[in-house]
Enzyme design. Structure first.
Site, PDB file in Angstrom:
ATOM      1  N   PRO A 107     -10.063   0.767   1.208  1.00 26.73           N
ATOM      2  CA  PRO A 107      -9.903  -0.660   0.912  1.00 26.73           C
ATOM      3  C   PRO A 107      -8.424  -1.033   0.852  1.00 26.73           C
ATOM      4  CG  PRO A 107     -11.573   0.315  -0.498  1.00 26.73           C
ATOM      5  CD  PRO A 107     -10.899   1.449   0.216  1.00 26.73           C
ATOM      6  N   GLU A 108      -8.071  -2.118   1.504  1.00 28.74           N
ATOM      7  CA  GLU A 108      -6.687  -2.576   1.531  1.00 28.74           C
ATOM      8  C   GLU A 108      -6.567  -3.843   0.693  1.00 28.74           C
ATOM      9  OE1 GLU A 108      -5.320  -2.626   5.631  1.00 28.74           O
ATOM     10  OE2 GLU A 108      -6.493  -0.838   6.103  1.00 28.74           O
TER      11      GLU A 108
END
Length: 278
Positions: free
Chosen positions: A2-3
């Site tokens: 996840p960014e």
């Protein structure tokens, strides 16, 4: 992993559930995921505390508690956070920690590959999380200016893709959005950062901000197991131009999307649209 857009989406989805909630107890099924302090101290710092706010910095989720401590969570590759009502507390896959809330609900932390990290730190302990304390400015933030970005490029001799992924320089940007930004800016991932012209730097600066903004609007990118705090998938994967599209035609020119390794990271690009020059 996840960014920034995914973690921001998780933050937004959890905020109405967690703000003002009290942590009644903590269960750790995999204590080694607690990186600071020791697991027993970690639990003591959290139990009985009220969550005052749900924040984020880069890829870190930050829960501010009423005793000045923060519960900080890094999801890494496969971490997930999910708010569950009483009847669903035990129905979450790969549960590694449960933060029980007063009233019966809970915040669940699941992690299939067990690479995530949990911290309970005070204001003077942020150095215990080097990736957070030394993080550079984020896209869309006041500190992430064009002048900062241009100077960053001019001062670095490395490849532009590697620079974009370096959290010391730009916080929250990861492989998905770096590939997409480089495509939007028509820049090859192996271009040397210092070789970019002023026009190219402006184009890439705008592209970085644009792809992050669009990712947030779309609720993040779900390519594997990412979900928000209420279990919903993102939709930005439907708009990806190059990331994980190896062998598929480019939507702009029809050329074949290719994958190379830059700085140890898989990088996707269109060799027609992103020529290796400069």
């Amino acid at each position: 992993m996840p960014e920034l857009p995914e973690v921001e989406t998780v933050r937004r989805s959890l905020t109405p559930h967690l703000t003002g909630a009290h942590i009644s107890s903590v269960e750790l099924y995999l204590p080694r995921l607690v990186k600071w302090p020791q697991p027993d101290v970690f639990i003591k710092r959290l139990q009985g505390r009220q969550i005052k706010a749900v924040g984020r910095r880069g890829k870190y989720l930050r829960l501010l508690l009423d005793n000045g401590m923060e519960l900080i969570i890094h999801l890494k590759m496969t971490g997930q956070l999910f708010y569950a009502e009483r009847e669903n507390v035990r129905n979450f896959p790969y549960t590694r920690a449960v933060f029980h809330l007063r009233g019966g609900a809970a915040l669940l932390f699941g992690d299939a590959r067990t690479l995530g990290a949990l911290y309970a730190v005070g204001p003077k302990e942020m150095h215990r999380i080097p990736g957070l304390s030394a993080m550079g400015p984020e896209p869309l933030s006041e500190m992430f200016t064009l002048s900062y970005f241009r100077k960053l490029l001019a001062d670095r001799r490395g490849k532009i893709k590697s620079l974009l992924l370096n959290q010391r320089y730009i916080g929250g940007l990861g492989n998905i959005y770096a590939d997409e930004a480089l495509f939007a800016a028509k820049l090859h991932p192996e271009r040397m950062a210092s070789s970019l012209s002023i026009k190219e730097a402006k184009r890439l600066f705008a592209a970085v901000n644009d792809v992050i903004r669009e990712g947030i609007v779309d609720g993040g990118t779900t390519v594997r197991n990412y979900r928000d705090g209420e279990g919903r998938s993102g939709s930005h994967q439907d708009k990806l131009q190059v990331y994980q599209r190896t062998g598929q035609p480019c939507g702009h020119c029809g050329g074949e999307i290719q994958r190379i390794v830059v700085g140890g990271r898989g990088s996707h690009f269109c060799p027609r649209c992103q020529k290796k020059i400069g």
